[in-house]
Design an enzyme around this catalytic site. Structure first.
Site, PDB file in Angstrom:
ATOM      1  N   ARG A 235       0.856  -1.192   0.000  1.00 57.55           N
ATOM      2  CA  ARG A 235       0.000   0.000   0.000  1.00 57.55           C
ATOM      3  C   ARG A 235       0.890   1.240   0.000  1.00 57.55           C
ATOM      4  O   ARG A 235       1.876   1.310   0.756  1.00 57.55           O
ATOM      5  CB  ARG A 235      -0.898   0.032   1.251  1.00 57.55           C
ATOM      6  CG  ARG A 235      -2.083  -0.916   1.221  1.00 57.55           C
ATOM      7  CD  ARG A 235      -3.130  -0.496   0.179  1.00 57.55           C
ATOM      8  NE  ARG A 235      -4.253  -1.426   0.078  1.00 57.55           N
ATOM      9  CZ  ARG A 235      -4.316  -2.455  -0.753  1.00 57.55           C
ATOM     10  NH1 ARG A 235      -3.314  -2.723  -1.561  1.00 57.55           N
ATOM     11  NH2 ARG A 235      -5.390  -3.231  -0.798  1.00 57.55           N
ATOM     12  N   ASP A 259       4.389  -0.515  -6.814  1.00 58.90           N
ATOM     13  CA  ASP A 259       3.126  -0.842  -7.488  1.00 58.90           C
ATOM     14  C   ASP A 259       1.974  -0.076  -6.844  1.00 58.90           C
ATOM     15  O   ASP A 259       0.848  -0.152  -7.318  1.00 58.90           O
ATOM     16  CB  ASP A 259       2.877  -2.357  -7.413  1.00 58.90           C
ATOM     17  CG  ASP A 259       1.706  -2.791  -8.281  1.00 58.90           C
ATOM     18  OD1 ASP A 259       1.691  -2.405  -9.470  1.00 58.90           O
ATOM     19  OD2 ASP A 259       0.800  -3.490  -7.786  1.00 58.90           O
ATOM     20  N   GLU A 264      -3.285   6.999  -4.768  1.00 63.25           N
ATOM     21  CA  GLU A 264      -3.346   6.419  -6.118  1.00 63.25           C
ATOM     22  C   GLU A 264      -4.783   6.257  -6.626  1.00 63.25           C
ATOM     23  O   GLU A 264      -5.001   6.176  -7.840  1.00 63.25           O
ATOM     24  CB  GLU A 264      -2.656   5.056  -6.129  1.00 63.25           C
ATOM     25  CG  GLU A 264      -3.400   4.016  -5.283  1.00 63.25           C
ATOM     26  CD  GLU A 264      -2.744   2.646  -5.287  1.00 63.25           C
ATOM     27  OE1 GLU A 264      -1.526   2.577  -5.105  1.00 63.25           O
ATOM     28  OE2 GLU A 264      -3.467   1.666  -5.473  1.00 63.25           O
ATOM     29  N   HIS A 295      -0.693  -0.390  -9.732  1.00 58.12           N
ATOM     30  CA  HIS A 295      -1.394  -1.389  -8.896  1.00 58.12           C
ATOM     31  C   HIS A 295      -1.838  -2.595  -9.741  1.00 58.12           C
ATOM     32  O   HIS A 295      -3.020  -2.969  -9.751  1.00 58.12           O
ATOM     33  CB  HIS A 295      -2.598  -0.749  -8.176  1.00 58.12           C
ATOM     34  CG  HIS A 295      -2.883  -1.435  -6.868  1.00 58.12           C
ATOM     35  ND1 HIS A 295      -3.089  -0.768  -5.692  1.00 58.12           N
ATOM     36  CD2 HIS A 295      -2.979  -2.747  -6.546  1.00 58.12           C
ATOM     37  CE1 HIS A 295      -3.308  -1.630  -4.709  1.00 58.12           C
ATOM     38  NE2 HIS A 295      -3.239  -2.842  -5.210  1.00 58.12           N
TER      39      HIS A 295
END
Ligand code: NAD
Length: 329
Positions: A235, A259, A264, A295
């Site tokens: 996260r 990622d 985001e 992600h």
């Protein structure tokens, strides 16, 4: 049994069709999310499967209950878009897909770490910008079996990550407040400071909690080895982005594979106007020793197939009263 699948993505269709054929159930796939407006589409169905980040409005729960529907099954691990209290008051059981493929996320973390370890982005930058194809001493790489990989969080994904690095010959150390003895063959459990200090590659696999928010801040980064690589597949909020950018700019950290980024949700998974993309994304993505992916660590054929199949199986299990291990409590 007739199931309505909301928010269907093209890449899910084959797996839902395959499941329907195998089980003899019917799946109708709609692209819209479950909302106060679209809930009426569920009339005549035995159950619903969803996948959305937008909150399910209050009136939806009662509307589903009035149609005789007994559940809401989300094809995601997260279920914060659902109000569990209201669902329960309306006799609706919520299920989620907590584990769909830990390997998918683990493999993406290892992929990014290996790319950074071999300085591929830095070589690319020199070749593209300066026609510089030399073997510069500053870009000499380490080999993975000589590295220490430090994990913070050794659950499903941390465990899968450890197994891959172990198979590659790296030394793997991990901090987890609840070490799983079954993972002991793949890593040595140590305290968090040892992980920070000894890791050549630091890989984060913890949930975002008040206690883990910005756990990788200026102080934590200062404890990390010079040239260490940070991998965050968990996260964005676990990392203080400003402190990370400062450490990359100063050359203290060797690179970062990300990622997930803080904030985001306003742009990952979407196509947005240029102004909607925040400055910290640009700053990170422009660095040759940083990899940013939107992600997508989970985004493999195995994971998507499992998400679809587990969710649809759960709809059937709840409707028929079978045992279902994915009920959100
Ligand atoms: P998990 O629950 O199996 O493991 C989490 C581990 O973290 C547990 O062992 C727990 O004891 C440990 N932990 C909790 N607090 C800690 C702390 N302060 N320090 C160290 N360890 C701590 O979860 P998982 O399935 O392995 O998922 C890990 C995280 O990966 C998720 O929370 C999610 O944020 C993220 N994730 C990302 C993607 C992606 O596509 N990028 C996909 C799925 C999950």
């Amino acid at each position: 049994m007739k199931i309505l699948m909301y928010s269907t993505h093209e890449h899910e269709r084959t797996y839902a069709e395959e499941w329907a054929k195998e089980t003899g159930n019917q799946v109708q796939m709609e692209m819209v999310p479950l909302t106060a407006e679209t809930v009426k589409m569920a009339k005549g169905f035995d159950g619903v499967s969803i996948q959305q980040t937008s909150p399910v409005e209050q009136e939806v729960y009662q509307a589903l209950a009035e149609m005789g529907i007994k559940q809401i099954s989300t094809r995601t691990a997260g279920y914060d878009m659902l109000d569990l209290e209201t669902a329960s008051q309306n006799g609706l059981t919520v299920t989620n897909v907590a584990i769909y493929s830990p390997r998918a996320i683990a493999e993406m973390g290892v992929t990014q770490a290996m790319y950074l370890l071999r300085n591929i982005g830095r070589f690319n930058e020199r070749m593209e910008n300066d026609h510089d194809f030399r073997w510069s001493g500053d870009l000499i790489a380490k080999e993975i079996y000589t590295c220490t990989v430090g994990l913070i969080g050794a659950g499903h994904i941390g465990g899968a990550t450890a197994q891959i690095y172990k198979a590659l010959g790296a030394r793997v150390i991990a901090y987890d407040p609840h070490p799983d003895p079954e993972l002991a063959p793949f890593m040595d459990f140590v305290d968090v400071d040892t992980v920070l200090k000894e890791a050549d590659i630091l890989s984060l696999h913890v949930p975002l909690l008040p206690s883990t928010e910005k756990m990788i801040d200026k102080e934590a980064i200062a404890k990390m080895k010079d040239s260490a690589i940070l991998i965050n597949m968990a996260r964005g909020g676990l990392v203080d982005t400003e402190a990370l950018i400062a450490a990359l700019n100063s050359g203290h950290l060797g690179g970062a594979g990300l990622d997930t980024l803080a904030d985001e949700t306003t742009y990952f998974g979407k196509q947005v106007d240029a102004e909607a993309v925040p400055g910290d994304y640009h700053e990170l993505a422009e660095m040759p020793n940083v990899v940013v992916t939107p992600h997508v660590a989970f985004f493999t054929n195995v994971a998507v197939r499992n998400m679809v199949r587990i969710s649809l199986n759960d709809v059937v299990a709840i409707k028929t009263g079978e045992r279902c291990k994915n009920i959100v409590k």
